[in-house]
Design an enzyme around this catalytic site. Sequence first.
Site, PDB file in Angstrom:
ATOM      1  N   TYR A 279      -9.423 -59.095  33.155  1.00 40.80           N
ATOM      2  CA  TYR A 279     -10.459 -59.457  34.136  1.00 40.80           C
ATOM      3  C   TYR A 279     -11.346 -60.578  33.632  1.00 40.80           C
ATOM      4  CZ  TYR A 279      -9.072 -55.656  37.134  1.00 40.80           C
ATOM      5  OH  TYR A 279      -8.355 -54.860  37.953  1.00 40.80           O
TER       6      TYR A 279
ATOM      7  N   GLU B 238       9.550 -34.226  24.519  1.00 38.75           N
ATOM      8  CA  GLU B 238       9.490 -35.305  25.521  1.00 38.75           C
ATOM      9  C   GLU B 238       8.694 -34.920  26.759  1.00 38.75           C
ATOM     10  OE1 GLU B 238      13.243 -36.868  26.839  1.00 38.75           O
ATOM     11  OE2 GLU B 238      12.325 -38.097  28.396  1.00 38.75           O
TER      12      GLU B 238
ATOM     13  N   ASP C  22      15.215 -34.682  26.421  1.00 38.99           N
ATOM     14  CA  ASP C  22      16.329 -34.535  27.364  1.00 38.99           C
ATOM     15  C   ASP C  22      17.578 -35.136  26.744  1.00 38.99           C
ATOM     16  OD1 ASP C  22      14.659 -33.465  29.296  1.00 38.99           O
ATOM     17  OD2 ASP C  22      14.348 -35.372  30.337  1.00 38.99           O
TER      18      ASP C  22
END
Lengths: 724, 366
Positions: B99, B198, B250
């Site tokens: 910004y 995870e 996973d």
Amino acid sequence: MKQASISEFFEKNKHFLGYDTLQRSIITAVKEAVDNSLDACEEHRILPDISIELRKVPKKPDRVIMISQDNGPGIPSKSIEKVFGSLLFGSRFHTIRQTRGQQGIGITGVVMYSQLTTGKTTRVTSKISKEATALQMDIGLDTKKNAALVSNRERTHDFLDHEGMPVEHGLKVEAPMKAKFQRGRKSVGQYLRMTSIVNPHATIRYRAIDENQEIIEEFVTERVTDRLPRPVRSIKPHPHGIEIGAMNRLLRDSTEKRMSSFLRHTFSGVPMRAMKEVLAHADVESAAKPSEVTPEGAQRILNAFNTVRLMPPPTDCLSPIEDLLIKKGLSKAVDSAFVATVTRAPNVSLGNPFQVEVGLIFGREDIPADGAVDVLRFANRVPLMYQQGGCLLTKAIEAVAWKGYGLEQPGGKGVPKGAATILVHLASTNVQFTSEAKEAVADNEEVFNEIRLALQEVGRHLKNHRKKSAQKAKAQEKFELVNEILPAISEKASSLLGREEPDLAPVITRIMNAVFCEDEVIWDKEAKVHRCRIKIHNYTARPRAYSILAQYPETDSAHFVENDLGGRREVKGIWCWKLDTIAPGDAGYIEFAIQGLEHNDWNSTEVFFRGSGDIIGASKIDEEILEQIRTEEEIAAKKAIEENNLAIDDAMDYDTDNSGDLDAVELQNAMAGPIGEKLEQNSAEQVIAKHDVDNSGTLDREELIDATQSDTSRQTGLGEWGDE
Amino acid sequence: MSEAKSREEVIESLNQVAAEMHDKMLKGEPPTMTLPVRSKTNIEFNKKLGVYKYGKKQTIRDATSLGSARQLLRALHVIDFIEEMIDTAKSSTLREMYYISEAWGLGKFGTQNESNNIAEDLEIVTRCMREDFKLRPEEDGARMIGNVTIEERNRRGDWMRINCRDDVGDSGYGLPYNVEPEKIRLIDEDIDFIMAIETGGMFDRLVENGFDESARCALIHLKGQPARSTRRMIKRMSETWKKPVMVFADCDPWSFRIFASIAYGAIKTAHISEYLATPSSTYLGITADDILAYDLPSDKLTPKDVEALKAELTDPRFATSEWQGQIQMMLDEGKKAEQQALAKYGLDFVTDTYLPEKLAEFGLSI
Ligand SMILES: Nc1ncnc2c1ncn2[C@@H]1O[C@H](COP(=O)(O)OP(=O)(O)O)[C@@H](O)[C@H]1O
Ligand SMILES: [Mg+2]
């Protein structure tokens, strides 16, 4: 035609009269009305304001009322019944010139169709400026008598234009009919849009209203020019377009007493000498009475037409739209990134003058880029909406190798693909169609070639334009880089380090490493001129020398007013300047102004160059194409001179006293022949008054040549340099 | 590099970047910025550090195209901004800098991503850390539960002692973005290993089942691709306390990448791999053969999965025969599975059966 069978005739032939389907019938009816309005306005030199309204009738399936209104001259009361009540009452059945009203059977067909499909009458309101009130009547047809059945005839004050103001002069037709209307490619809307493109001088309003009184389509195409099409002259038939049947008819109907005057006065392009040769070849006495010439004699004359050298027919009977106006019309009809147009010089095929114009719009956002391009076909300013595939104009488009110009064309044949529109206009005194329906132009090699050449030219413009826009975007980036970003980098880096800023000139040269061309055309309101400015910036490390060529609108009215660098005309529409050597980091400028064009007539140029290396934003001139154009121009110029000489020879043959000079009487006689078409003035006295240089009261050969050329040669009077 | 740099060193190395540009322009050449190539073709295994680092391939970003020239100008603005922050002892987030750049005129950022990239570019060329630049990420760190005790310095500057089992709620202890010694001290532990997980669902399952206590471990939730601070914290705990790290994820190509970034370093941050990566980490599961061995519910590989797996076959971080075998097996079977697929056998299966069996393979008996 037997009168009892007029409605039968209509029924039988409605497919080629344009009334075969409900969708087509409404287009045909609108077309008859609009064509008449445009023709009438043109003849009376009025800028046309035409409104078309279609209203669906509630609770009646397929019932539409067509309302057309114009600001034309109106029709005098005594003619209204004839115009609307009898078939084949036209004003131009026996003249040869380019007109719209050659299709269909005219406005009476609309009345007939209306009556046959609804049993109702057509309401006509006409106001001529001479009369204070408009005349209104309902017209039906007595099909047995081929005459009008008039009812409710009355005078009215209530004839108003679209703004509710009383109409000065004009015509309104309201005809109910069985019809279906739709939007899309084969619709009244499309027809009117196309019409407005080729009639840039007309304002056309369109509104379609459904049975619930809701507007379903509405637009106004405003005129983009106040210039009316140039008045067309009618010409006599040319011998090369005559067949034996027509020849026999002309001979039979002729009121001429002698074959010599018959040949001279019936045809165009037959000078005195040619007339004598034809008669000699055909073995027909010059004193013979035309109506007594045998069919064999007529055939021999036809044969002689092909061996004797004739003059071509005059081409000023044609009314091309002219490329600048097509461009404006097209730009008004569709938003697009690019429009190119070309008007070819008039040409002749089988004794018929014709002229080809094409336009190409590219970068349309309203149509998909992967579909076939939009094809707009026109014959004598009339849109052709059906039978696109079998039309010569389409075949010419298909024959161009569009791939080379940047349009996709699967298999290298056929109508190309892309977000583009291709327009082809054929203007001719005799457009040959494939059938009575007059929707597809018949094959003709000369016309085909002209269209192809014109398309190739707009194709080249397109290719240059696309290359230029890509280069321009790149150049723009580079300019931003060296003019803004680089100085900012230098300043920031220097201030961070507390060092002095480096000299950026060599850095800029390294980054750019090319020659750039920037060009612009602006309209100078004050001076009423178009200013063109071309800047060639050499951002390379070595000096560069170029000749720069630029496209400009070369028209009758436009001429250079400021052009300090001089240069010379290269070919039509291309001027060439030699630039002084440009040192590294420097720029060369060309500036010129052109007077005589309207504001929007010109808004960008194409820049070409001769010299080594590339210029970003300009194309290397294709010398082969230049040579081709130059050859065409030379041939045309030679032809013009030869033609002129023939006309002069012909005129000098009237020097009956062999004095070497033409006196007023001799010249007046000669002016019935081809020389008359080449002179500005109408009377021999006027010609002599203007061109009699030695004040002898007569014109000699030189003076006559001068007279024929005075308005054709336009001297630009600008500096030239020798060949490189 | 793991040593914090002095103010002068940081400013000096930043000025070097500006000097490279200035020197080039003095010679009449376009300004440049030299950077290592940041792709998998340019990461090399560093034997000494045990992690993957950028190799020798360099790219020169030069101001001959508009895009690169803008990058150079932005880099100069960022340098100016950082030097000012160092001078005034302030810090800002990357988003704040994005910004603030609104005021930089031609040098302003088009997207937040651009500002992140430039900050990374500068880290790489200056061999400084984002923290040296006083630039903070917005990414928040992970959650942790287990019997470890740390001290965190709070906003008032006081050191707060926290036991990550007893002093926290069910959501655990949230890691701050800065986990360096000036902010976090490692005090004490009573665990055998660290387990990185995870997905949030599995983390919560293990917490609910009391696995941290039964297995004597610290549970850390990775939240997908782990933030820098998460990886840094794992490394600090593992190295300081000499505890093995077990990664439980996973079975799909993205999980493999998560593991690689923990164990060997991520491609984007290869310049600070030795600082973030824990080479001794172990991939616990779910492995491709687990899917078969435990007959787990599975999904078909998507074309994207296949593409990612194929890319991993040529990624130097997966060059071991072990990984090549796993990846090949996945491609052959065409299947992937989630951690939660273990619920097929009941909620306790993972803590009672699966994890004990898997951990035992690596000599960690519960
Ligand atoms: N809108 C109009 N304004 C003025 N005159 C018209 C108009 N419409 C038709 N006319 C006159 O009526 C004549 C017959 O028209 P039409 O039957 O359409 O045949 P064509 O158009 O072939 O001449 C026209 O030639 C013209 O003189
Ligand atoms: Mg008509």
